[in-house]
Write an enzyme that holds these catalytic residues in place. Structure first.
Site, PDB file in Angstrom:
ATOM      1  N   CYS A   5      48.015  41.167  46.150  1.00 18.65           N
ATOM      2  CA  CYS A   5      48.404  41.810  47.396  1.00 18.65           C
ATOM      3  C   CYS A   5      47.235  42.169  48.305  1.00 18.65           C
ATOM      4  O   CYS A   5      46.089  42.186  47.880  1.00 18.65           O
ATOM      5  CB  CYS A   5      49.129  43.122  47.107  1.00 18.65           C
ATOM      6  SG  CYS A   5      50.573  42.935  46.096  1.00 18.65           S
ATOM      7  N   GLY A  32      48.091  37.260  49.670  1.00 16.54           N
ATOM      8  CA  GLY A  32      49.490  37.235  49.265  1.00 16.54           C
ATOM      9  C   GLY A  32      50.344  36.580  50.327  1.00 16.54           C
ATOM     10  O   GLY A  32      50.276  36.975  51.489  1.00 16.54           O
ATOM     11  N   ASN A 106      48.031  47.453  46.052  1.00 12.14           N
ATOM     12  CA  ASN A 106      47.387  46.264  45.512  1.00 12.14           C
ATOM     13  C   ASN A 106      46.847  46.627  44.128  1.00 12.14           C
ATOM     14  O   ASN A 106      46.005  47.504  44.008  1.00 12.14           O
ATOM     15  CB  ASN A 106      46.225  45.853  46.445  1.00 12.14           C
ATOM     16  CG  ASN A 106      45.384  44.709  45.895  1.00 12.14           C
ATOM     17  OD1 ASN A 106      44.236  44.546  46.297  1.00 12.14           O
ATOM     18  ND2 ASN A 106      45.912  43.913  44.997  1.00 12.14           N
ATOM     19  N   GLY A 107      47.350  45.951  43.100  1.00 17.30           N
ATOM     20  CA  GLY A 107      46.862  46.230  41.747  1.00 17.30           C
ATOM     21  C   GLY A 107      47.984  46.156  40.743  1.00 17.30           C
ATOM     22  O   GLY A 107      49.045  45.590  41.014  1.00 17.30           O
ATOM     23  N   TYR A 245      36.315  34.357  44.252  1.00 12.49           N
ATOM     24  CA  TYR A 245      37.454  33.603  44.762  1.00 12.49           C
ATOM     25  C   TYR A 245      38.390  34.377  45.687  1.00 12.49           C
ATOM     26  O   TYR A 245      38.778  33.868  46.734  1.00 12.49           O
ATOM     27  CB  TYR A 245      38.233  33.087  43.538  1.00 12.49           C
ATOM     28  CG  TYR A 245      39.564  32.464  43.803  1.00 12.49           C
ATOM     29  CD1 TYR A 245      39.656  31.227  44.430  1.00 12.49           C
ATOM     30  CD2 TYR A 245      40.737  33.093  43.413  1.00 12.49           C
ATOM     31  CE1 TYR A 245      40.895  30.640  44.668  1.00 12.49           C
ATOM     32  CE2 TYR A 245      41.982  32.507  43.641  1.00 12.49           C
ATOM     33  CZ  TYR A 245      42.051  31.289  44.266  1.00 12.49           C
ATOM     34  OH  TYR A 245      43.261  30.717  44.496  1.00 12.49           O
ATOM     35  N   SER A 286      37.751  27.422  48.563  1.00 12.19           N
ATOM     36  CA  SER A 286      37.084  28.550  47.917  1.00 12.19           C
ATOM     37  C   SER A 286      35.723  28.166  47.339  1.00 12.19           C
ATOM     38  O   SER A 286      34.863  29.025  47.147  1.00 12.19           O
ATOM     39  CB  SER A 286      37.967  29.145  46.828  1.00 12.19           C
ATOM     40  OG  SER A 286      38.344  28.144  45.920  1.00 12.19           O
ATOM     41  N   ASP A 348      33.790  23.885  41.678  1.00  7.27           N
ATOM     42  CA  ASP A 348      35.047  24.622  41.854  1.00  7.27           C
ATOM     43  C   ASP A 348      34.831  26.076  41.452  1.00  7.27           C
ATOM     44  O   ASP A 348      33.846  26.405  40.773  1.00  7.27           O
ATOM     45  CB  ASP A 348      36.175  23.992  41.017  1.00  7.27           C
ATOM     46  CG  ASP A 348      37.556  24.323  41.592  1.00  7.27           C
ATOM     47  OD1 ASP A 348      37.645  25.120  42.543  1.00  7.27           O
ATOM     48  OD2 ASP A 348      38.548  23.776  41.084  1.00  7.27           O
ATOM     49  N   CYS A 436      34.328  44.612  36.424  1.00  3.94           N
ATOM     50  CA  CYS A 436      35.179  44.182  35.323  1.00  3.94           C
ATOM     51  C   CYS A 436      34.860  42.716  35.061  1.00  3.94           C
ATOM     52  O   CYS A 436      34.866  41.898  35.987  1.00  3.94           O
ATOM     53  CB  CYS A 436      36.658  44.328  35.699  1.00  3.94           C
ATOM     54  SG  CYS A 436      37.758  43.649  34.429  1.00  3.94           S
TER      55      CYS A 436
HETATM   56  S1  SF4 Z   1      37.523  40.384  36.193  1.00  6.02           S
HETATM   57 FE1  SF4 Z   1      38.949  41.899  35.303  1.00  6.02          FE
HETATM   58  S2  SF4 Z   1      40.347  42.381  37.000  1.00  6.02           S
HETATM   59 FE2  SF4 Z   1      39.304  40.475  37.554  1.00  6.02          FE
HETATM   60  S3  SF4 Z   1      40.619  38.801  36.880  1.00  6.02           S
HETATM   61 FE3  SF4 Z   1      39.154  39.221  35.217  1.00  6.02          FE
HETATM   62  S4  SF4 Z   1      40.198  40.724  33.864  1.00  6.02           S
HETATM   63 FE4  SF4 Z   1      41.302  40.693  35.841  1.00  6.02          FE
END
Ligand code: SF4
Length: 473
Positions: A5, A32, A106-107, A245, A286, A348, A436
């Site tokens: 989103c 989205g 979004n999430g 991306y 991308s 890619d 993450c």
């Molecule tokens: S980095 Fe974390 S939040 Fe992003 S797609 Fe991978 S697991 Fe999901």
């Protein structure tokens, strides 16, 4: 792989806020394409218009002119598995009179099922199957009087990813989860204020970028100006795929413009996986910036040998079997005049299931390419995402099932190189610990997911066996 989103919000008493929000959403359409919506507030009541389709399909002059008021929020949505229905389009409006809010999210909330159950037990009813309605009802369920305290009450109970805009009769709120999984930024326009998922939306409507909304922060905007409420965030976990991306290359996140970050990923690939070749090509769009970076660093000329139909989007018209059989041909068309007899480096952004890449490589070979050397900006994706990215179960992730030489053979490439995690972090040029990286490492930032992880990491587990909140978005 899809993001779920985009959100936007505008507080500007002297502006046509619905129209500004429309153009902000228009700039965020890449996040989205399934449904779009705008809600406005005029001090007394909330109005909403939301429907299935692209922003330009959902709104016309008539629908925009009926959205009166001086505050607006907006949303574009990409949903997965069974929830592609008008009823689930956002913003969602919950409550009545002065106790009502509109919310755009979004999430992905990983404990949505438990919260849903608890709210249902206390008499709250749900009209949608989204975790966004769980958030909205959670806010309304707080006995606090002040909206900021009510949002805080919800934040203490929510686990997962949420960048949100929230509208009351007279205030606009921007809220970001303590991990800061999804981006959210604040801008100003003609004495008013704008909140958006990405800075490119501010550029498009002539707003000035002010700053990122911090992980764990609530921004509250009203007639008394902007108020900020911050709480310390123990661990940050911005999704690294925003850089690879999801976000537009002309957006800036954490002070880093994405286009040069993606160029640096390509340059890193050229350093980690050099190869004798005649041309470098990116899979449009991308990987375009990364292919430029690979070309510069390797001194191999850049070429455009694959044309993309940029207006594909998501269609609700079911293709017949003959059209379906065309597969990637619907999306890409190769240029034999460029490709014939050439040794290609094909860049890619990622390989998730590995279902598209073999067709692209086959298409390039058929158009005359002599060699195809695949280079990927993301490290191998071995673990599923629980933060709202429509990726796959572990059993569907090709890098969880095959070795890199096996993947190379499966996709039909002459060689295959994935950018290392260190190479990726170097390209993004920001501290590793703000990100993450769970889909590469399996190190999820939320301990509560352990039980879910156990389920989802079992490659034999089907989607139907996964908990509600993993299937949700
Ligand atoms: S980095 Fe974390 S939040 Fe992003 S797609 Fe991978 S697991 Fe999901």
């Amino acid at each position: 792989m899809h993001e779920c989103c985009a959100v936007a919000g505008v507080y500007a008493p002297d502006e046509d806020v619905a129209r500004l929000t429309f153009f902000a959403l228009f700039a965020l359409q890449h996040r989205g394409q399934e449904s779009a919506g705008i809600a406005t507030a005029d001090g007394k009541k909330l109005q909403v218009h939301a429907d299935m389709g692209l922003v330009s399909q959902v709104f016309d002059e008539d629908s925009l002119s009926q959205l009166s008021g001086n505050i607006a929020i907006g949303h574009t949505r990409y949903s997965t598995r069974g929830s592609s229905r008008k009823i689930n389009s956002q913003p969602i409006v919950v409550g009545e009179g002065t106790n009502s809010i509109a919310i755009a999210h979004n999430g992905n909330i990983v404990n949505a099922e438990n919260l849903h159950q608890g709210l249902s037990d206390h008499g709250y009813t749900f009209n949608t199957s989204t975790d966004t309605e769980v958030i909205a009802n959670l806010i309304l369920s707080s006995s606090e009087k002040d909206w900021v305290d009510r949002i805080r009450y919800a934040m203490r109970r929510l686990q997962g990813a949420y960048s949100m805009t929230i509208l009351t009769n007279d205030r606009l709120f921007g809220v970001r989860d303590p991990f800061g999984v999804r981006p959210l930024c604040l801008g100003s326009i003609n004495g008013g204020w704008v909140i958006a998922s990405e800075s490119c939306a501010l550029d498009h409507i002539g707003a000035d970028f002010i700053r990122e909304i911090e992980p764990g922060e609530i921004v509250s905007i009203g007639a008394d100006g902007v108020k900020e409420y911050r709480e310390d965030s123990a661990r940050k976990a911005l999704c690294i795929f925003e850089y690879i991306y999801f976000a537009r290359p002309d957006s800036t996140i954490n002070g880093r413009l994405l286009y040069p970050a993606r160029q640096a990923m390509g340059a890193g690939l050229a350093e980690e996986y050099p190869v004798d070749a005649d041309l470098v090509m990116g899979v449009p769009d991308s990987a375009t910036a990364a292919s430029v970076g690979y070309s510069h660093r390797s001194d191999i000329p850049l070429a455009e040998g694959l044309m993309k139909n940029r207006y594909v989007g998501r269609t609700f018209i079911e293709p017949d079997q003959r059209i379906r059989d065309l597969g990637v041909k619907l999306k890409f068309n190769p240029l034999p005049q460029v490709l014939d007899g050439q040794r290609l480096v094909l860049v890619d952004d990622s390989i998730v299931r590995g279902t598209t890449t073999p067709h692209v490589i086959k298409m390039l070979r058929k158009a005359g390419a002599k060699e195809v050397h695949m280079r990927i900006c993301a490290p191998p994706i071995r673990y599923p995402c629980f933060f709202g990215v429509d990726m796959a179960t572990r059993g569907e992730l090709i890098a969880a099932q095959k070795t890199i030489p096996e993947i190379r053979d499966f996709i039909g490439a002459d060689s295959l190189g994935y950018l290392s995690i260190d190479g990726l972090i170097k390209a993004v040029a920001l501290p590793r610990d703000i990100f993450c990286l769970a889909c590469f490492t399996g190190d999820y930032p939320i301990p509560v997911q352990i039980e879910m992880d156990k389920l989802a990491l079992e490659s034999t587990v089907s989607d139907q066996q996964l908990p509600f909140n993993i299937r949700q978005r």
